[in-house]
Design a protein around this motif. Structure first.
Motif, PDB file in Angstrom:
ATOM      1  N   ASN A   3      -3.915  13.204 -71.130  1.00 35.32           N
ATOM      2  CA  ASN A   3      -5.076  14.075 -71.015  1.00 35.32           C
ATOM      3  C   ASN A   3      -6.391  13.295 -70.947  1.00 35.32           C
ATOM      4  OD1 ASN A   3      -3.148  15.831 -73.245  1.00 35.32           O
ATOM      5  ND2 ASN A   3      -3.718  16.796 -71.310  1.00 35.32           N
ATOM      6  N   ILE A   4      -6.323  11.970 -71.064  1.00 38.17           N
ATOM      7  CA  ILE A   4      -7.514  11.130 -71.032  1.00 38.17           C
ATOM      8  C   ILE A   4      -7.780  10.724 -69.584  1.00 38.17           C
ATOM      9  CG2 ILE A   4      -8.637   9.064 -71.938  1.00 38.17           C
ATOM     10  CD1 ILE A   4      -7.826  11.025 -74.103  1.00 38.17           C
ATOM     11  N   LEU A   5      -8.774  11.332 -68.972  1.00 37.42           N
ATOM     12  CA  LEU A   5      -9.159  11.010 -67.603  1.00 37.42           C
ATOM     13  C   LEU A   5     -10.641  10.631 -67.573  1.00 37.42           C
ATOM     14  CD1 LEU A   5      -7.275  13.820 -65.629  1.00 37.42           C
ATOM     15  CD2 LEU A   5      -6.597  11.431 -65.946  1.00 37.42           C
ATOM     16  N   LEU A   9     -11.761  15.130 -71.064  1.00 33.98           N
ATOM     17  CA  LEU A   9     -10.479  15.621 -71.556  1.00 33.98           C
ATOM     18  C   LEU A   9      -9.951  16.659 -70.568  1.00 33.98           C
ATOM     19  CD1 LEU A   9      -8.535  15.454 -74.018  1.00 33.98           C
ATOM     20  CD2 LEU A   9      -9.741  17.449 -74.929  1.00 33.98           C
ATOM     21  N   SER A  10      -8.751  16.427 -70.027  1.00 34.08           N
ATOM     22  CA  SER A  10      -8.296  17.236 -68.894  1.00 34.08           C
ATOM     23  C   SER A  10      -6.834  17.630 -69.027  1.00 34.08           C
ATOM     24  CB  SER A  10      -8.480  16.454 -67.577  1.00 34.08           C
ATOM     25  OG  SER A  10      -9.793  15.969 -67.458  1.00 34.08           O
ATOM     26  N   CYS A  11      -6.477  18.653 -68.280  1.00 31.54           N
ATOM     27  CA  CYS A  11      -5.086  19.072 -68.181  1.00 31.54           C
ATOM     28  C   CYS A  11      -4.323  17.987 -67.436  1.00 31.54           C
ATOM     29  CB  CYS A  11      -4.980  20.401 -67.443  1.00 31.54           C
ATOM     30  SG  CYS A  11      -3.281  20.898 -67.079  1.00 31.54           S
ATOM     31  N   ILE A  18     -10.720  20.353 -70.034  1.00 32.48           N
ATOM     32  CA  ILE A  18     -10.336  21.191 -71.165  1.00 32.48           C
ATOM     33  C   ILE A  18     -11.506  21.230 -72.134  1.00 32.48           C
ATOM     34  CG2 ILE A  18      -8.794  21.401 -73.162  1.00 32.48           C
ATOM     35  CD1 ILE A  18      -6.676  19.899 -71.557  1.00 32.48           C
ATOM     36  N   ASN A  19     -11.861  22.426 -72.580  1.00 31.18           N
ATOM     37  CA  ASN A  19     -12.935  22.569 -73.562  1.00 31.18           C
ATOM     38  C   ASN A  19     -12.311  22.669 -74.953  1.00 31.18           C
ATOM     39  OD1 ASN A  19     -15.114  23.138 -75.149  1.00 31.18           O
ATOM     40  ND2 ASN A  19     -15.848  24.874 -73.942  1.00 31.18           N
ATOM     41  N   PRO A  20     -12.460  21.642 -75.795  1.00 34.66           N
ATOM     42  CA  PRO A  20     -11.835  21.668 -77.126  1.00 34.66           C
ATOM     43  C   PRO A  20     -12.312  22.840 -77.981  1.00 34.66           C
ATOM     44  CG  PRO A  20     -12.627  19.464 -76.581  1.00 34.66           C
ATOM     45  CD  PRO A  20     -13.172  20.397 -75.544  1.00 34.66           C
TER      46      PRO A  20
END
Length: 302
Positions: A3-5, A9-11, A18-20
């Motif tokens: 998820n680290i792009l 933070l991404s799908c 992605i919004n934590p």
């Protein structure tokens, strides 16, 4: 980790952000048996750490941290994989169940026939996770290197003056022929130790990742420069093949834990491997064993 792009933070599938803040807590205590609630908060979920930019950002840490450190400190996840160069089982098998740590050498007549050597890795009094460790051992017929005694200096024994005097006493008590010492933190201690026990009984090691030979001696400086990666690999492989042997597990386990603290770190860009350890997991005993082993090679010419 998937998820680290770079953009955030991404799908891992669609690559959208992605919004934590839209997430929810998921309990791993399926049976509800825990005495209290504990929460894992990865750094990737908080908004006060920038995603990209300086080395302190998420991407900065992702690029620069060893994988174990990134998993532990940034993702709040354990990291246990094949990067560990040796296993606990292999260490246990390298321990002789009939051999005890020799604490009274005068009572062990077999030592008289051995050319005993020692290794010292100096700790720093300012660091609670760096300890001075003394290792004493010998090569025996057949080519095995046997560790006979180890000591880690803690608490009140962290004083450098006390350590030098105590190590000098141990070298005389065990009739050590040659003691190899870490030159990095111990330049001053090495000079004093040599004055006490004799210059001819002390040799110094400094590590390098550049020197191509496993060991290289500089006569003008009187110092051995060693390739840290090559020599640590020799210690790990020798232990696995039982060419390096330790006292029984109960006597040795606190020291051998330092070998388990070491992990392999591969620099993808340079295509080189080196060994590292987390700041709170010392490798001092590992280094002390290596210096004793190297001193043995010098002493017996192997």
């Amino acid at each position: 980790e998937s998820n680290i792009l770079p953009h955030g933070l991404s799908c891992s599938v669609c690559k959208k952000l992605i919004n934590p803040k839209n997430g929810q807590w998921i309990s791993y205590d399926r049976e509800g048996s825990a005495a209290f609630a504990g929460f894992r908060i990865p750094q990737v979920l908080v908004d006060w750490i920038p995603w990209d930019g300086p080395d302190s950002s998420i991407m900065g840490k992702y690029k620069n941290y060893p994988k174990e450190k990134f998993y532990n400190e940034v993702l709040a996840l354990p990291y246990d994989n094949a990067s560990c160069p040796i296993t606990m089982l292999e260490l246990r098998e390298a321990c002789d169940p009939y051999l005890s740590m020799v604490r009274k050498p005068e009572e062990v007549s077999e030592l008289n026939a051995m050319r005993l050597v020692a290794g010292v890795d100096w700790g720093t009094s300012k660091d609670d996770n760096a300890f001075t460790v003394l290792t004493i051992g010998a090569f025996i017929p057949g080519g095995q290197f046997v560790v006979l005694y180890m000591k880690r200096y803690r608490g009140n024994e962290s004083d450098p003056i006390y350590q030098v005097n105590d190590i000098a006493e141990k070298l005389d008590l065990y009739k050590v022929q040659l003691c190899g010492c870490d030159r990095g933190y111990g330049f001053a201690q090495n000079r004093v130790l040599a004055q006490i026990v004799g210059e001819e009984r002390i040799t110094e090691f400094q590590t390098s990742g550049v020197v191509k030979q496993a060991m290289q001696y500089s006569a003008p400086a009187g110092v051995w420069t060693i390739n840290r990666t090559i020599m640590m690999s020799e210690i790990f492989n020798g232990t696995k093949q039982k060419r390096i042997v330790f006292p029984n597990w109960d006597d040795s386990k606190d020291y051998l834990q330092d070998m388990l603290n070491v992990y392999q770190d591969v620099h993808e860009h340079l295509k080189v491997m080196n060994y590292d350890h987390a700041p709170n997991k010392p490798d001092d005993a590992m280094q002390s064993i290596m210096y004793a082993y190297l001193s043995g090679k010098i002493e017996v010419g192997v």
